[in-house]
Design an enzyme around this catalytic site. Structure first.
Site, PDB file in Angstrom:
ATOM      1  N   SER A 206       3.746  -7.575   3.809  1.00 11.17           N
ATOM      2  CA  SER A 206       3.014  -8.793   4.126  1.00 11.17           C
ATOM      3  C   SER A 206       3.906  -9.759   4.926  1.00 11.17           C
ATOM      4  CB  SER A 206       2.480  -9.426   2.839  1.00 11.17           C
ATOM      5  OG  SER A 206       1.527 -10.416   3.118  1.00 11.17           O
ATOM      6  N   ASP A 427      -7.462  -3.716   4.562  1.00 18.29           N
ATOM      7  CA  ASP A 427      -6.558  -4.759   4.072  1.00 18.29           C
ATOM      8  C   ASP A 427      -7.190  -6.133   4.335  1.00 18.29           C
ATOM      9  OD1 ASP A 427      -4.492  -6.624   3.649  1.00 18.29           O
ATOM     10  OD2 ASP A 427      -2.954  -5.260   4.381  1.00 18.29           O
ATOM     11  N   HIS A 455      -4.119  -4.311  -0.031  1.00 13.01           N
ATOM     12  CA  HIS A 455      -2.997  -4.965   0.653  1.00 13.01           C
ATOM     13  C   HIS A 455      -1.711  -4.343   0.145  1.00 13.01           C
ATOM     14  CE1 HIS A 455      -0.957  -8.101   2.807  1.00 13.01           C
ATOM     15  NE2 HIS A 455      -0.459  -8.676   1.723  1.00 13.01           N
TER      16      HIS A 455
END
Length: 488
Positions: A206, A427, A455
């Protein structure tokens, strides 16, 4: 994009040879510490139950001093807090993690979720850290104003944003100008040296993909084996990010609703009915928060609790159970989900997760959206995914006491070793298109596509993704360009 760590903590329940070109220095001295970090037992780790964790001889903590201001390298310093899980076999070197945020504690996350990366721990010391401005590393404090931050919706939100920014300046004026991804990337290189590695081996999830991309831009010759999972394209504007993420979460909620109905859903007999039920629950909380002991499940906290389980398919059942319980008057499960997002501890205090996030985001962009601009963005979001909308919300950056720059948006790793970039088609937080665009900007990126939901592809349970990542990090074998992995 900003909460990969949440997904990590909740989930931790045909290739071609393409090496890095240089083996990490530590391989030449397998099993020996070649760095300068003074490691010792960790004394302040907290378990998932909120209680202190018992010492574990395999887990050690340390610190590395770095300049507060890189323009004054001989001036004041701050200490970066580190954690290490020692390699169980012959060591290739260290593998440094950033699990997301920005604002997430790498020390806490690795301590709780190290088993998710145990396969890599056979050949690497698994290392993580609290980035500058986060928790133990001169964490940004804002006078206990997080509850105000969480209430920045409706009338008066602009004043709350001003008060929050002023509190941050009062408590953290020294560090506020020096947080941000560019400085954190320079810290990473100091960490590489302290660990005794010629090249930085890195796993970013991320926001960690942003940090990794900036590092590769600034230090392309020092890039070792890099994996950027759930990639974020930092060049997007606040508005573009909001719209793209709203679309991603809307798609994730649709997938959740479809799955829920297929298995017999307590929230409705059709996907449309499921969404209507959740929206009705949230609307009711606007005027009548739900009592949970001596606390309240408010509209804003409930929004966070709905979003959090959408980060991973494995946590969809928690969303169904929590929402169903709230409809019957029990908001405890949803409040716990919100607390996991905001970093609230059992004793009522907070980590610096939310305050650090605001500080880093505001430094990493020159944009300063006005109240009117924020309202226009919210109007677009509400049309895409009403559950994510925040009527009347004000941008904290509009009143931030430190100017931001766009330096962290410039990505070009020309000259680096190949970098694995992973994007998931399902995602919600870092939509797939960002993985495509980040790969292009890096110039040295190799895109791997995951067709499933969630995710963090490495945490999805996909054996295809696990094999691709492990083969690269452990053997230096990069997948071919265009590699695609099916849903787990």
């Amino acid at each position: 994009m900003k909460k990969s760590m949440i997904a990590l903590l909740l989930c931790a329940t045909a290739a071609t040879a393409c090496g890095t070109g240089t083996e990490p220095a530590a391989k030449k001295e397998a099993g020996r510490d070649t760095g300068t970090v003074a490691w010792s037992p960790c004394t302040d780790l907290t378990g998932a139950d909120g209680k202190p964790m018992a010492p574990d001889p395999a887990v050690e903590c340390g610190k590395v001093p770095v300049p507060l201001d890189y323009a004054k390298p001989s001036g004041d310093t701050i200490d970066l807090a580190l954690i290490r899980v020692k390699a169980t076999g012959d060591k290739l070197g260290s593998l440094v993690f950033n699990f997301g945020g920005p604002g997430g504690s790498g020390v806490d996350t690795l301590a709780l979720a190290r088993q998710a990366f145990a396969g890599l721990g056979s050949s690497y010391d698994l290392v993580s850290f609290d980035p500058r401005g986060v928790d133990r590393s001169a964490g940004v404090k804002c006078g206990g104003q997080i509850d105000k931050l969480l209430q920045m919706t409706g009338d008066g939100s602009d004043q709350l944003a001003k008060e929050f920014a002023a509190a941050c300046e009062k408590d953290s004026a020294k560090v506020l100008p020096h947080v941000g991804t560019v400085n954190a990337a320079q810290d990473l290189d100091r960490l590489r040296v302290a660990l005794g590695d010629d090249k930085l081996n890195y796993f970013g999830l991320s926001y960690g993909t942003h940090l990794g991309a900036v590092y590769a831009t600034k230090f392309p010759g020092n890039v070792g084996r890099f994996v950027l999972d759930s990639a974020y394209d930092p060049s997007v504007t606040f508005e573009e990010r909001a719209v793209i993420q709203a679309t991603g979460f809307a798609d994730a909620f649709d997938a959740f609703a479809d799955d829920c109905v297929a298995q017999g859903c307590d929230l409705g007999k059709t996907p449309a009915a499921v969404q209507q039920t959740v929206e009705k629950l949230l609307d009711g909380l606007k005027t009548k928060p739900l009592k949970v002991g001596d606390r309240e499940l408010t509209y804003g906290l409930a929004q966070l609790s709905i979003i959090t389980p959408l980060y991973a398919k494995a946590t969809w059942p928690i969303l169904e159970q929590g929402a169903a319980a709230a409809l019957k008057g029990d908001g405890a499960m949803l409040l716990t989900l919100a607390d996991s997002y905001t970093g609230r501890k059992d004793d009522g205090t907070y980590s610096t997760m939310m305050t650090s996030l605001q500080a880093i985001n505001c430094v990493d962009s020159a944009e300063r959206p006005t109240k009117a601009e924020t309202a226009a963005i919210n109007e677009k979001v509400s049309k895409i995914f009403p559950i994510l909308a925040a009527d009347g919300a004000s941008s904290a950056c509009a009143h931030w006491p430190v100017e931001g720059t766009d330096d962290a948006k410039r990505i070009d790793a020309t000259g680096s070793a190949p970098i694995m970039v992973i994007g998931g088609k399902g995602d919600p937080a870092t939509p797939y298109q960002w993985a495509v665009s980040l790969t292009e900007k890096l110039k040295t990126g190799v895109l791997v596509t995951y067709e499933g939901e969630g995710h963090g592809a490495y945490l999805s349970g996909s054996t295809c993704i696990t094999r691709a990542v492990d083969s690269y990090l452990l053997k230096g074998t990069m997948p071919g360009s265009g590699t695609t992995c099916p849903a787990a």
